[in-house]
Design an enzyme around this catalytic site. Structure first.
Site: not given
Length: 469
Positions: A145-147, A299
């Protein structure tokens, strides 16, 4: 020949309705169906359908020289199934070309990897099965999730059977090193790591339509020139974007679709670049160095850490309250409770409670359906209170459940790495110039060239946070 990986995150949350204190114990339905329908239908028309059509045409035109990669959350799939089933069909068309890789991830786009390993594994398995059933595709590469990424998460992902992982090319991780190489985990050199080039990615995501940006307007020619200026030894550029960049965050009238059509065409025609998927890059290249991350990165925002979701007490309290029932939910077989458990874990709910200011705060506010972080927090905690009451009632009636998760069994079987790639029947054979990709596998380089992470000579005039749904 150098490689470009184009990765797109596709995610839509299940938005929560206004849930008041007096609803607790009386009404157990938490979702804003009108807002979910309206938003999904709008983005489908603005982004998903036209962008998928463009990618399909590019694949047909350039064959094996053009490939892309998606991660599609389970909650996004649920929204498509309810309100825009034509979007799923368009992704299935892309899947049939064989030029698209689908990544593994958490089903609910959740933060479970930070708190509860068994729940993390359950969601990854649920998402893996969804990709197999919808697209006949078994992911072997993973993006959290979200890097969100750390050494601890890498270890969990490896145990699940994934051998490649994507994350942010954060400064606090790389230092002077460039994101334009393949890396490996410091604790497991067999785990390959692709790092996002955030400057080149954000040029498209955030700055494309900013008329006060010194590089505006951004054209395919200019963008390709920046790529060509990257040092010859740097063999890979990872451009990771929110898919809604195309047509939603950057509207059609900005020229974003013309850019998407023209950039691959010019990059391939130059004979210097070929578009590869993450798993292909992990096979073609060899890591130049290892990466170690003790504290999770992501990120999001300027900090590239977790403060977008867990940066204040409201967020932390909500997070702890949610996972206080994780042990019961591990064996819960009540379908309605499991559905709510999935939807309440969506990371967006915590993102809406963020209290950052300046540019990051504006981005959070842009994506939030609430007037303020405090209203988002109150609403969520009302729902969580009701949910916990229901879970405790279930526990009272089912005191000794049996856990459904087997932590020692890989999700990705070893056989997934021995399968031959699919044949792209629809693709038109590309010209000899564009398909002459050398299998120039690097051998024993152990350290990266001392190149600064700034991969282009230009200096961006504006830095903004990553947008979020």
């Amino acid at each position: 020949m150098k490689y470009i990986t184009l990765y797109f995150q596709v995610h839509q949350p299940s938005r929560l309705r206004t849930y008041r204190f007096f609803d607790m114990g009386a009404d157990h339905y938490y979702y804003d169906d009108y807002q979910n329908k309206r938003t999904t239908e709008r983005i489908a028309q603005n982004c998903y359908l036209p962008t998928n059509e463009i990618l399909l045409e590019l694949i047909k035109k350039y064959g094996s020289a053009f490939k892309v990669c998606f991660s599609i959350s389970g909650t996004a799939i649920e929204q498509f199934q309810k309100y825009a089933p034509e979007v799923i069909k368009s992704f299935q068309k892309l899947a049939k070309t064989g030029n698209v890789e689908f990544l593994g991830e958490t089903y609910s786009h959740s933060l479970a990897s930070l708190k509860y390993p068994n729940e993390f594994r359950r969601q990854v398995k649920q998402h893996y099965e969804l990709m197999k059933s919808l697209f006949n595709y078994s992911p072997t590469a993973f993006r959290n999730t979200e890097l969100i990424f750390s050494d601890q998460i890498v270890e969990q992902v490896w145990d699940m059977g994934f051998r490649t992982i994507l994350t942010e090319g954060a400064k606090q991780t790389l230092g002077w090193k460039s994101p334009n190489f393949l890396y490996c985990s410091a604790n497991n050199e067999k785990m390959k790591i692709l790092l996002r080039n955030y400057q080149l990615s954000d040029d498209i995501s955030f700055r494309f339509s900013q008329q006060d940006w010194s590089e505006w307007p951004l054209t395919a020619e200019k963008y390709l020139q920046w790529l060509n200026e990257i040092e010859p030894k740097q063999e890979l550029v990872n451009i990771f974007l929110d898919y809604e960049t195309f047509g939603e965050h950057q509207k059609a009238e900005t020229g974003i679709f013309e850019f998407l059509k023209a950039f691959p065409q010019q990059a391939i025609a130059s004979g210097k670049w070929s578009f590869k998927t993450p798993s292909e890059v992990a096979v073609e290249l060899s890591p130049v160095a290892s990466v170690s991350v003790d504290y999770p990165i992501s990120w999001a925002d300027e900090e590239k850490d977790l403060t977008a979701w867990l940066g204040n007490d409201m967020q932390k309290d909500a997070f702890e309250s949610l996972y206080s029932v994780a042990e019961v939910m591990e064996y819960c077989d009540d379908a309605e409770l499991v559905n709510d458990w999935n939807n309440l874990q969506i990371s967006d709910h915590f993102y809406y409670m963020c209290t950052k200011w300046f540019s990051d705060g504006m981005v959070h506010h842009y994506f939030s359906p609430f007037d303020s972080p405090y209203n988002a927090s109150i609403n969520y905690m009302n729902i969580i209170s009701d949910f916990i009451i229901r879970v405790k009632e279930y526990q009272k009636n089912n005191p000794k459940g049996k856990a459904k998760i087997k932590a020692d069994t890989p999700i990705v079987p070893a056989s997934a790495y021995s399968k031959k790639p699919k044949i792209n029947k629809d693709a038109i054979k590309a010209t000899s110039k564009t398909t002459a990709v050398k299998s120039e596998k690097k051998t024993t380089t152990t350290t990266a060239s001392k190149t600064k992470s700034a991969t282009t000579k230009k200096a961006s005039t504006t830095k903004k946070a990553k947008p979020k749904k």
